[in-house]
Design a protein around this motif. Structure first.
Motif, mmCIF file in Angstrom:
data_model
loop_
_atom_site.group_PDB
_atom_site.id
_atom_site.type_symbol
_atom_site.label_atom_id
_atom_site.label_comp_id
_atom_site.label_asym_id
_atom_site.label_seq_id
_atom_site.Cartn_x
_atom_site.Cartn_y
_atom_site.Cartn_z
ATOM 1 N N MET A 1 4.091 -35.735 24.679
ATOM 2 C CA MET A 1 4.304 -35.660 22.992
ATOM 3 C C MET A 1 5.068 -34.076 22.867
ATOM 4 O O MET A 1 5.860 -34.306 22.217
ATOM 5 N N ILE A 2 4.827 -33.121 23.536
ATOM 6 C CA ILE A 2 5.645 -32.360 23.173
ATOM 7 C C ILE A 2 7.065 -32.130 23.706
ATOM 8 O O ILE A 2 7.850 -32.277 22.653
ATOM 9 N N SER A 3 7.597 -33.391 24.467
ATOM 10 C CA SER A 3 8.814 -33.328 25.041
ATOM 11 C C SER A 3 9.639 -34.260 23.733
ATOM 12 O O SER A 3 10.534 -34.292 23.678
ATOM 13 N N GLY A 4 8.721 -35.091 23.607
ATOM 14 C CA GLY A 4 8.989 -36.218 22.549
ATOM 15 C C GLY A 4 9.143 -35.822 21.393
ATOM 16 O O GLY A 4 10.333 -35.568 20.802
ATOM 17 N N LEU A 5 8.742 -34.287 20.974
ATOM 18 C CA LEU A 5 8.158 -34.009 19.957
ATOM 19 C C LEU A 5 10.197 -33.027 19.781
ATOM 20 O O LEU A 5 11.074 -32.917 18.731
ATOM 21 N N PHE A 6 10.262 -32.447 20.755
ATOM 22 C CA PHE A 6 11.172 -31.266 20.375
ATOM 23 C C PHE A 6 12.254 -32.310 21.136
ATOM 24 O O PHE A 6 13.117 -31.819 20.124
ATOM 25 N N ILE B 1 15.755 -31.560 17.675
ATOM 26 C CA ILE B 1 16.466 -31.644 18.567
ATOM 27 C C ILE B 1 17.989 -32.534 17.778
ATOM 28 O O ILE B 1 18.989 -32.598 17.386
ATOM 29 N N ASN B 2 17.580 -33.783 18.055
ATOM 30 C CA ASN B 2 18.338 -35.175 16.712
ATOM 31 C C ASN B 2 18.212 -34.620 15.808
ATOM 32 O O ASN B 2 19.389 -35.678 15.054
ATOM 33 N N PHE B 3 17.153 -34.142 15.143
ATOM 34 C CA PHE B 3 17.021 -34.708 13.860
ATOM 35 C C PHE B 3 18.533 -32.751 13.419
ATOM 36 O O PHE B 3 18.897 -33.368 12.622
ATOM 37 N N PHE B 4 18.250 -32.037 14.309
ATOM 38 C CA PHE B 4 19.302 -30.765 13.213
ATOM 39 C C PHE B 4 20.705 -31.439 13.888
ATOM 40 O O PHE B 4 21.729 -31.172 12.852
ATOM 41 N N THR B 5 21.374 -32.092 14.985
ATOM 42 C CA THR B 5 21.856 -32.254 15.417
ATOM 43 C C THR B 5 22.935 -33.717 14.777
ATOM 44 O O THR B 5 24.253 -33.629 13.978
ATOM 45 N N GLY B 6 22.154 -34.229 14.390
ATOM 46 C CA GLY B 6 22.612 -35.505 13.324
ATOM 47 C C GLY B 6 22.667 -35.091 12.220
ATOM 48 O O GLY B 6 23.296 -36.157 11.628
ATOM 49 N N LYS B 7 21.654 -34.255 11.556
ATOM 50 C CA LYS B 7 22.403 -33.602 10.028
ATOM 51 C C LYS B 7 23.205 -32.642 10.210
ATOM 52 O O LYS B 7 23.694 -33.064 9.587
ATOM 53 N N THR B 8 23.572 -32.125 11.268
ATOM 54 C CA THR B 8 24.309 -30.906 10.110
ATOM 55 C C THR B 8 26.196 -32.214 10.624
ATOM 56 O O THR B 8 26.937 -31.896 10.586
ATOM 57 N N LEU C 1 15.621 -40.051 14.860
ATOM 58 C CA LEU C 1 15.325 -40.632 16.391
ATOM 59 C C LEU C 1 15.340 -42.209 16.814
ATOM 60 O O LEU C 1 15.739 -42.599 17.135
ATOM 61 N N VAL C 2 14.194 -42.916 15.799
ATOM 62 C CA VAL C 2 13.584 -44.209 15.844
ATOM 63 C C VAL C 2 15.445 -44.933 15.043
ATOM 64 O O VAL C 2 15.293 -46.042 16.098
ATOM 65 N N ALA C 3 15.701 -44.623 14.262
ATOM 66 C CA ALA C 3 17.117 -45.176 13.873
ATOM 67 C C ALA C 3 18.428 -45.151 15.196
ATOM 68 O O ALA C 3 18.996 -46.384 15.098
ATOM 69 N N VAL C 4 18.615 -44.090 15.774
ATOM 70 C CA VAL C 4 19.509 -44.219 16.367
ATOM 71 C C VAL C 4 18.947 -44.592 17.534
ATOM 72 O O VAL C 4 19.678 -45.724 18.109
#
Length: 472
Positions: free
Chosen positions: A138-143, A147-154, A224-227
């Motif tokens: 779970m911790i690795s999934g949240l991490f 990471i994907n949220f901030f990179t995709g947003k940027t 991440l789900v959409a990706v």
């Protein structure tokens, strides 16, 4: 001689010890008259019963009288209102101890005290991490998600800023207000961030149109789900442009050229295309790539709109152009059949464009640079639609089509309109009844009741047709 000398030394030693004892203890006992009470203060809560054992001392060999001992004991007792040591008689004060072994005048034997057993507890965090695999997952999934949220947003934000900086000069040349619709005051003009993947831009202040809305609809890279879903069903970044034409600057026609897959979806979902453009033609018949389909209400509109310049753009940028949709009857998606409409929805005269951003295998800057000719195509179509006018036959056909659509709508909604009219009449009668009852005039109330009764009887009476017979 030696024997007598030893004997003399022993006698002198005994006499010396006795003299020391009489000097220390008796004097202390005589001077300190409250020694008994000091013992009580030092050992509060403890009672020690001293047992007198017989001694061989000749001074103590004579036994005292019992009456004298009783009087001496009574002199040393301090009488209180309550016995100070009464709680020693309470059995609840000594729970957990054996009454046979523990008494008031005895001490607890340390050897017989209860033993305390300390359980050996194993260490919690051991070297075996197998029991925590779910938490680590779970911790690795949240991490990974963050990471994907901030990179995709940027990345989406970067693409939006590149598009705006690339097209800003072109938009300012064609509109007096860029980043403002002219209806509300905006402090910082420019792109409006609707979400992490959607940006909008308002432009206004141009002849022949009321305004233009540009939507930058990027892939949901921050989700991440959409990706993961895009791996199974790929999608692309798109730009949607909507131009609201003035009422007098566009004639009555509906026209659309789109990718085959997109054309099927638009023809099914959009109300104007489903009502006025029931037939789809292949683009090859009009010198277009085979991947396009053409939907047109009137045949002459297709030939007029698909001139040499637009045809060349469709052939050159076939992968970037998703659809081009012109309509004077645009009302958005079709209404659901469950919704009871009593009148036709309001329509607008609009020009709609959909473009794909070619980000695959290219940088964001290169992909946006390729989109500049498509924005020039939008301004060209605006001028072309403004100048175009239908022929007399085409105008009559367009008017007939709109009249047919209105008649069909009235037929399908006749029952709904009748129910709505009956509901309005009933509401009106109810309000009139409440008004009459609130008045204090019984004559008016009686007349209104008679009128209502006649109306109900007339409504229930069978209808009869009257036949007129001519006199001979």
């Amino acid at each position: 001689m030696h024997y007598s000398l030893i004997k003399l030394i022993i006698i002198i030693t005994i006499l010396f010890n006795n003299s020391l004892a009489t000097q220390n203890f008796p004097e202390e006992s005589e001077d300190n008259e409250f020694a008994e009470f000091e013992d009580f203060e030092e050992d509060e809560g403890k009672v020690v019963i001293e047992e007198h054992t017989p001694t061989n001392d000749p001074n103590l060999s004579k036994q005292s009288d019992p009456d004298d001992n009783y009087e001496a004991d009574m002199d040393g007792i301090v009488e209180d209102e309550e016995n100070e040591f009464e709680h020693f008689q309470d059995e609840e004060e000594f729970e957990g101890f054996d009454s046979d072994r523990v008494g008031l005048g005895s001490k607890v034997d340390d050897k017989e005290a209860p033993k305390i057993t300390i359980t050996k507890v194993p260490l919690h965090f051991r070297s075996n991490w197998d029991s925590f695999y779910l938490e680590m997952l779970m911790i690795s999934g949240l991490f990974v998600y963050f990471i994907n949220f901030f990179t995709g947003k940027t990345k989406n934000s970067k693409m939006a800023s590149i598009w705006y900086s690339t097209h800003k000069s072109m938009l300012e040349d064609n509109f007096s207000l860029v980043g403002d619709d002219g209806k509300m005051e905006i402090e910082h003009r420019g792109l409006i961030k609707e979400s992490e993947h959607l940006y909008t831009l308002w432009c206004s202040g141009r002849t022949c149109c009321e305004g233009m809305l540009v939507e930058l609809k990027f892939i949901k890279r921050q989700d991440l789900v959409a990706v993961i879903a895009q791996m199974m069903r790929p999608v692309v970044d798109q730009i949607h442009v909507k131009v609201d034409m003035s009422k007098d600057d566009m004639d009555s026609f509906v026209f659309c050229v789109a990718n085959k897959k997109t054309a099927a979806k638009l023809g099914k979902d959009m109300a104007d295309l489903s009502l006025f453009c029931g037939e789809r033609k292949s683009g090859e018949k009009l010198s277009l790539p085979s991947q396009f389909s053409v939907m047109s209400e009137i045949g002459e509109v297709s030939l007029a709109m698909l001139d040499s310049k637009i045809t060349a753009m469709l052939n050159r940028y076939a992968d970037l152009i998703d659809y081009i949709h012109f309509s004077d009857q645009f009302s958005g998606p079709k209404q659901q059949e469950e919704s009871n409409l009593t009148k036709l929805p309001s329509t607008k005269k609009v020009l709609l464009f959909g473009f794909n951003i070619p980000t695959k295998g290219r940088s964001a800057q290169e992909a946006i640079e390729m989109m500049k000719p498509l924005m020039s195509l939008v301004f060209y179509c605006m001028e072309k639609v403004k100048r175009y006018r239908l022929s007399k036959e085409g105008k009559n056909k367009a008017d007939k089509n709109r009249l047919k659509v209105e008649e069909a709508f009235l037929k399908t909604t006749h029952a709904a309109r009748a129910e709505a009219a009956a509901a309005r009449r009933e509401q009106k009668r109810r309000q009139e009844k409440e008004r009459i009852l609130q008045e204090d005039d019984p004559e008016k109330q009686r007349k209104w009741e008679e009128k209502e009764m006649k109306r109900q009887m007339k409504k229930k009476a069978p209808k009869m047709k009257q036949l007129k017979v001519k006199a001979l």
